[in-house]
Scaffold this motif. Structure first.
Motif, PDB file in Angstrom:
ATOM      1  N   PRO A 172      62.217  43.593  85.922  1.00  0.00           N
ATOM      2  CA  PRO A 172      62.084  44.226  84.228  1.00  0.00           C
ATOM      3  C   PRO A 172      62.228  43.280  83.309  1.00  0.00           C
ATOM      4  O   PRO A 172      61.685  43.202  82.291  1.00  0.00           O
ATOM      5  CB  PRO A 172      62.902  45.499  84.249  1.00  0.00           C
ATOM      6  N   GLU A 173      63.447  42.624  83.569  1.00  0.00           N
ATOM      7  CA  GLU A 173      63.776  41.493  82.297  1.00  0.00           C
ATOM      8  C   GLU A 173      62.853  40.576  82.305  1.00  0.00           C
ATOM      9  O   GLU A 173      62.744  39.855  81.082  1.00  0.00           O
ATOM     10  CB  GLU A 173      65.146  40.728  82.827  1.00  0.00           C
TER      11      GLU A 173
ATOM     12  N   ASN B 111      60.130  41.653  80.271  1.00  0.00           N
ATOM     13  CA  ASN B 111      60.518  41.568  78.759  1.00  0.00           C
ATOM     14  C   ASN B 111      60.289  40.290  78.010  1.00  0.00           C
ATOM     15  O   ASN B 111      60.005  40.135  76.758  1.00  0.00           O
ATOM     16  CB  ASN B 111      62.005  42.305  78.492  1.00  0.00           C
TER      17      ASN B 111
ATOM     18  N   ASN C  16      56.120  39.321  79.600  1.00  0.00           N
ATOM     19  CA  ASN C  16      54.976  40.491  79.476  1.00  0.00           C
ATOM     20  C   ASN C  16      53.958  40.231  80.710  1.00  0.00           C
ATOM     21  O   ASN C  16      52.785  40.404  80.135  1.00  0.00           O
ATOM     22  CB  ASN C  16      54.423  40.339  78.021  1.00  0.00           C
TER      23      ASN C  16
ATOM     24  N   ASN D 177      68.755  48.512  81.882  1.00  0.00           N
ATOM     25  CA  ASN D 177      68.242  48.758  80.632  1.00  0.00           C
ATOM     26  C   ASN D 177      67.001  49.577  81.013  1.00  0.00           C
ATOM     27  O   ASN D 177      65.838  49.089  81.658  1.00  0.00           O
ATOM     28  CB  ASN D 177      67.627  47.386  79.864  1.00  0.00           C
TER      29      ASN D 177
ATOM     30  N   TYR E 225      63.570  48.558  79.591  1.00  0.00           N
ATOM     31  CA  TYR E 225      62.682  47.484  80.232  1.00  0.00           C
ATOM     32  C   TYR E 225      61.835  48.034  81.426  1.00  0.00           C
ATOM     33  O   TYR E 225      60.746  47.722  81.850  1.00  0.00           O
ATOM     34  CB  TYR E 225      63.516  46.395  80.712  1.00  0.00           C
TER      35      TYR E 225
ATOM     36  N   GLN F  74      58.936  49.997  80.527  1.00  0.00           N
ATOM     37  CA  GLN F  74      57.737  49.188  80.237  1.00  0.00           C
ATOM     38  C   GLN F  74      57.032  48.533  81.158  1.00  0.00           C
ATOM     39  O   GLN F  74      55.630  48.639  81.146  1.00  0.00           O
ATOM     40  CB  GLN F  74      58.359  48.143  78.855  1.00  0.00           C
TER      41      GLN F  74
ATOM     42  N   HIS G 127      69.999  42.762  82.480  1.00  0.00           N
ATOM     43  CA  HIS G 127      70.359  43.102  80.929  1.00  0.00           C
ATOM     44  C   HIS G 127      70.834  44.410  80.911  1.00  0.00           C
ATOM     45  O   HIS G 127      70.418  45.483  81.246  1.00  0.00           O
ATOM     46  CB  HIS G 127      68.866  43.044  80.273  1.00  0.00           C
TER      47      HIS G 127
END
Length: 324
Positions: free
Chosen positions: A156-157, A160, A163, A187, A190, A193, A234
């Motif tokens: 996920p980081e 972010n 993208n 997070n 993240y 998303q 994160h």
């Protein structure tokens, strides 16, 4: 059941992740560690055990490593030689790029012989010399696709920052990957998303989404928290502060992970994304190991309460009734 659940895109998958003992551990101590691991997990309601391949990632960053790196035993050797009495499937991580195609092919044959499942990961640093690309590794694995499943990692980081995690996921799906295990999630935004963008891309391209398995881990100290950040995980500032000022950082982290699991369960159910959780236990302190068991038990119960998971005991009863 792990193979069937992944192939049928069934939600509620539960994994438990460990690292092998250090390479310099005496054989009798390795056997003792393995026995304790088997005893600890024998009654835990999980679908598979993840055994990580420990890599030195110091070249990835200029920051000093909080804990010294010590080489661990080979995960395939540890799983096949010492964890055989644990009847659940095992998932073995492997940095495919460190090995030649022939070496990787031989490794996959040994893996298949022991009925273990691979997850290919990247090399420890961007400038590491790659012997086999990930697409090549997936092609080598493809001969086993009818009787196995292969996983990959999602971060996920990275999404972010770049993208493009949804694009990476679909690219790997086209190579035969059917499930993805995330980096540890602290997070929530993240991770959410990634799910939102993956849902949109799958709908746009009219493809069925893969299973996303979110990794969660208990944090037992501020130093461990710092190490997780060093690894690239994160941790939002407000959450970090909550952990630092709590009277019991371990208990607090378990509660936070349960909240994250609940929120991700709700989102994935709403978006029709097959999902599960991987409870990571890589610490050696007894309290942290026990916290990981508590976390796995709590998440498993939450999934059953929401109707997305049957316990392994329930499944055994159902299977017996099919033949009555």
């Amino acid at each position: 059941m792990f193979l069937e659940k992944i192939k049928s895109a069934e939600s509620g998958v539960m994994l438990y992740g460990i690292t092998p003992p250090k390479a310099n551990t005496q054989p009798e101590r390795v056997a003792e560690i393995a026995q304790k691991t088997v005893e600890r997990l024998a009654s835990l309601d999980i679908d598979a055990l993840v055994v990580y391949d420990v890599q030195d990632e110091s070249a990835r960053t200029t920051e000093e490593r909080p804990f010294p790196f010590i080489t661990a035993l080979d995960p395939l050797t540890f799983a096949s030689a010492h964890l055989g009495t644990l009847s659940i499937p095992k998932i073995i991580y492997r940095p495919a790029g460190k090995f030649s195609p022939d070496e990787l092919s031989d490794w996959l044959e040994e893996l298949h012989e022991h009925r273990l499942y691979p997850v290919f990961v990247g090399v420890p640093a961007p400038d590491f010399p790659v012997k086999t690309s990930l697409p090549e590794a997936y092609e080598i694995w493809s001969k086993h696709k009818d009787t196995s499943v292969i996983g990959a990692v999602t971060i996920p980081e990275r999404h972010n920052l770049l993208n493009d995690e949804d694009v990476r996921i679909l690219d790997k799906m086209s190579c035969g990957v059917s499930y993805f295990i995330s980096q540890c999630v602290f997070n929530l935004d993240y991770a959410k998303q990634v799910i939102e963008d993956l849902t949109l891309r799958c709908n746009r391209q009219q493809v069925s989404p893969p299973t996303i398995i979110f990794t969660l881990t208990a944090c037992g100290s501020v130093k461990t928290l710092h190490f997780m950040e060093w690894l690239g995980i994160h941790v939002p500032e407000d959450l970090k502060e909550e952990l630092k000022v709590s009277e019991d950082i371990l208990e607090k982290s378990v509660r936070l992970c349960l909240d994250i699991a609940s929120a991700l369960t709700t989102l994935c159910m709403e978006r029709s994304i097959p999902f599960g959780f991987n409870i990571e236990s890589v610490a050696i302190r007894k309290a942290e190991i026990e916290a990981s068991i508590e976390l796995a038990t709590g998440i498993g119960q939450m999934l059953r309460d929401k109707g997305v998971r049957k316990s392994t005991t329930d499944r055994k009863v159902l299977n017996v009734k099919q033949f009555e």
